[in-house]
Each structure stands twice: as structure tokens, then as C-alpha cells.
Design an enzyme around this catalytic site. Structure first.
Site, short mmCIF file in Angstrom:
data_model
loop_
_atom_site.label_atom_id
_atom_site.label_comp_id
_atom_site.label_asym_id
_atom_site.label_seq_id
_atom_site.Cartn_x
_atom_site.Cartn_y
_atom_site.Cartn_z
N HIS A 157 42.62 23.32 33.58
CA HIS A 157 41.32 23.74 33.50
C HIS A 157 41.46 24.91 34.65
O HIS A 157 42.34 25.17 35.31
CB HIS A 157 40.31 23.04 33.79
CG HIS A 157 40.15 22.24 35.12
ND1 HIS A 157 41.08 21.48 35.82
CD2 HIS A 157 39.44 22.80 36.26
CE1 HIS A 157 40.98 21.07 36.85
NE2 HIS A 157 39.76 21.90 37.48
N HIS A 208 47.25 22.63 39.45
CA HIS A 208 47.33 22.26 37.97
C HIS A 208 47.26 23.67 37.45
O HIS A 208 46.91 24.75 37.64
CB HIS A 208 46.04 21.58 37.65
CG HIS A 208 44.71 22.27 37.99
ND1 HIS A 208 44.05 23.06 37.38
CD2 HIS A 208 43.78 22.00 39.12
CE1 HIS A 208 43.03 23.52 37.70
NE2 HIS A 208 42.91 22.68 38.99
N HIS A 265 39.41 19.73 46.33
CA HIS A 265 38.98 19.12 44.94
C HIS A 265 37.54 18.85 44.67
O HIS A 265 37.20 17.96 45.68
CB HIS A 265 39.89 18.09 44.77
CG HIS A 265 39.51 17.19 43.30
ND1 HIS A 265 39.78 17.91 42.03
CD2 HIS A 265 39.07 16.03 43.31
CE1 HIS A 265 39.43 16.80 41.24
NE2 HIS A 265 39.04 16.02 41.67
N GLU A 287 43.58 28.86 38.82
CA GLU A 287 43.17 28.54 40.18
C GLU A 287 44.63 29.15 40.99
O GLU A 287 44.56 29.63 41.92
CB GLU A 287 42.91 27.35 40.30
CG GLU A 287 41.61 26.70 39.89
CD GLU A 287 41.19 25.31 40.11
OE1 GLU A 287 41.67 24.64 40.65
OE2 GLU A 287 40.72 24.82 39.04
N GLU A 336 44.21 17.25 40.82
CA GLU A 336 45.00 17.15 39.45
C GLU A 336 46.47 17.21 39.47
O GLU A 336 47.01 16.56 38.50
CB GLU A 336 44.46 18.20 38.58
CG GLU A 336 42.85 18.18 38.34
CD GLU A 336 41.87 18.65 39.39
OE1 GLU A 336 40.84 18.74 38.79
OE2 GLU A 336 42.47 19.28 40.12
N ASP A 344 44.73 20.43 46.08
CA ASP A 344 43.91 19.95 44.96
C ASP A 344 44.36 18.59 44.81
O ASP A 344 45.25 18.16 45.09
CB ASP A 344 43.98 21.06 44.03
CG ASP A 344 42.88 21.09 42.77
OD1 ASP A 344 41.92 20.26 43.03
OD2 ASP A 344 42.81 21.94 42.05
#
Length: 291
Positions: free
Chosen positions: A115, A104, A60, A135, A10, A8
Site C-alpha cells: 500500500h 513494504h 507504523h 513509501e 508490514e 515500519d
């Protein structure tokens, strides 16, 4: 050995804002370089530990972020979308270890760029009603349900703590905090070279130990996924999917706000179905993340 890397953005070294991670952002191209370097550090660690095959999944946004020409030559890349299994596309029980790079913290946590999958549209998620997840939790639970241990994660310190909680007592996952959250869009950054050395070392040691550890037993039991949406419209539309029911807010504890949905099944099936949920939600809301 076969090693799977889910990447990912972030939680990548140095990145703290939406412009760092969103296509068209003023620093997005720089963010792509940083993401590729973190992933390459993980690949180097896997190769040093004896991996004969390394698969990297770019997870992502549009899933076309990693710089293909700069990716470590030992890795094959899963790129683009849609993917039926999203962040875990091509992961199966033949892999000896899974690694999460640039992950993240979940929605509501004070982690960098926190998020759960869809910016502000998903307010919270639960597995089996009692364990809030994002996630990290969903990917970890699904990977272990397939019998693949998660051996390392990089991200901010809050993301690292989140995975440690999911791993529970007796876990041996290695976490690499590449930045320390000061707020959702602010962090104290670890020096980039130091962070990448730490990623490489953690993956090397985690993959090296994997064959001597007891693998998680494949989980084919039924679980329940609950997702609370910002919009009741999303919940209403998802209720049209067989097996999906509206449960009210807060995992069924707030019947006055019917914007949560519930569905049961084995974890890989739930992970795939959740991708359908997001497709419906994107079509209905069109909201950009981090609003």
C-alpha cells in the site's frame, strides 16, 4: 558515525496479514516482538560498524509498536504521533547513513501488505510526474535530498526490488528479503534467525562502507508531488491548501476524474506537507487500511 533507522511493520520477518500489524489484531502483540527483533538486528549491525549514535524512528500506524523495554540499549527511540516529518522524523544531514527496516512495496504492487501510506485510500503517487512511488521511493528521495545515503532495507522481495530501482545505477544499498511474496497476504518466509542475521550483516557492511562512499549531494531543487486519491472529496478539500491544485487522475492524464492533487517544492517540504494531506484524508474517510 550516526545512523538513522526508520522502522515500519508490514515488511517485518514473519508478518503477512492485517491481524499481524494492526492494533487489536489477534497476532499484533506477536508482531510487535518480531518488529523489535528485526530492529535490534539492524542496531547490532550499526554498532558493529562503529556507529556512536543510533536513532530509531517507530513509523507504523500509531507509531507506538516497538517494545521499548526490549529495544537494544544502544538506540534512542522516536515514538508516537503526530510527527511533523512522519517516517523520517529527526533525520537531518548530520547522519552518516539511513536504514529502512520492515518496509513494504507501494500500492498496486504484488508485495506483502503493499500500500502507500493509507491502505486503499491512496491509489498512486508520482514524483515529477513520471516516477510512480510509495513509501520507499518518497523516503529514499527525501533522505538523499538531505544528503544522507540509504545503505540498507529489509522487507519482502518486491520491496527490495523497489528500492533497488530507486537507487539506480551506481547505488550500493543492501537489501534483505525476509520473505518472498506469493500474494498480497501470503509469502514464503525466511527462517527468522537467518533473516535477522542477514539484516545485521547488511547493515554492518552498509554502514561500514558509508564513510568511503560519495555522499549524495543535498537537493534543494523544486520537485512535483502528485497523489491520486480514491475519493474525489479528499482532492477537493486539499485544493484549499495554498499551492495545491487538482490535476485530474493518473498524473493529469485523465481530466474526467479530478481526484489527483499536485504541489511543488523541495523534497523535505513536500514530505512534511504530505503528512498534512494524510491528516485531512483520515479526517474525511476514516477508512481502515487493507480493506
Amino acid at each position: 558515525m550516526k545512523v538513522y533507522i526508520s522502522a515500519d511493520m508490514e515488511g517485518v520477518t514473519g508478518l503477512v496479514g492485517a491481524d499481524d500489524v494492526q492494533m487489536g489484531g489477534r497476532d499484533y502483540e506477536r508482531g510487535r516482538v518480531m518488529m523489535t527483533e528485526d530492529v535490534n538486528a539492524a542496531v547490532r549491525g550499526a554498532v558493529a560498524a562503529g556507529a556512536r549514535e543510533v536513532v530509531v524512528n517507530d513509523t507504523h500506524s500509531a507509531m507506538r509498536n516497538l517494545l521499548v523495554e526490549d529495544l537494544h540499549p544502544a538506540a534512542s527511540l522516536v515514538r508516537g504521533k503526530p510527527k511533523p516529518m512522519g517516517m523520517l522524523q529527526d533525520l537531518d544531514s548530520s547522519f552518516d547513513a539511513a536504514v529502512f527496516v520492515g518496509y513494504h512495496a507501494r500500492a498496486g504492487a504484488l508485495g506483502v501488505l503493499s500500500h502507500s501510506f493509507m491502505g486503499h485510500e491512496i491509489e498512486d503517487m508520482w514524483l515529477d510526474d513520471d516516477h510512480a512511488m510509495g513509501e520507499i521511493g518518497f523516503a529514499h528521495s527525501t533522505a538523499t535530498a538531505l544528503g544522507v545515503p540509504v545503505v540498507a532495507l529489509s522487507g519482502c522481495d518486491v520491496a527490495c526490488a523497489e528500492l533497488t530501482e530507486w537507487e539506480g545505477d551506481g547505488g550500493y544499498v543492501r537489501t534483505v528479503p525476509v520473505k518472498y511474496a506469493r500474494d498480497r497476504f501470503a509469502a514464503r518466509l525466511r527462517p527468522a534467525e537467518e533473516a535477522r542475521r542477514a539484516i545485521e550483516e547488511a547493515v554492518r557492511e552498509g554502514v561500514r562502507e558509508a564513510p568511503s562512499r560519495t555522499r549524495p549531494a543535498p537537493d534543494t531543487t523544486e520537485h512535483t508531488l502528485t497523489v491520486r486519491w480514491q475519493s474525489a472529496s479528499v482532492a477537493q478539500q486539499l485544493e484549499g491548501i495554498p499551492g495545491v491544485t487538482c490535476s485530474g487522475g493518473d498524473a493529469g492524464k485523465d481530466p474526467a476524474h479530478d481526484r489527483s492533487v499536485r504541489v511543488s517544492g523541495d523534497l523535505p517540504a513536500l514530505f512534511r506537507l504530505f503528512g498534512v494531506f494524510m491528516g485531512v484524508a483520515y479526517a474525511l474517510t476514516g477508512q481502515a487500511p487493507y480493506c
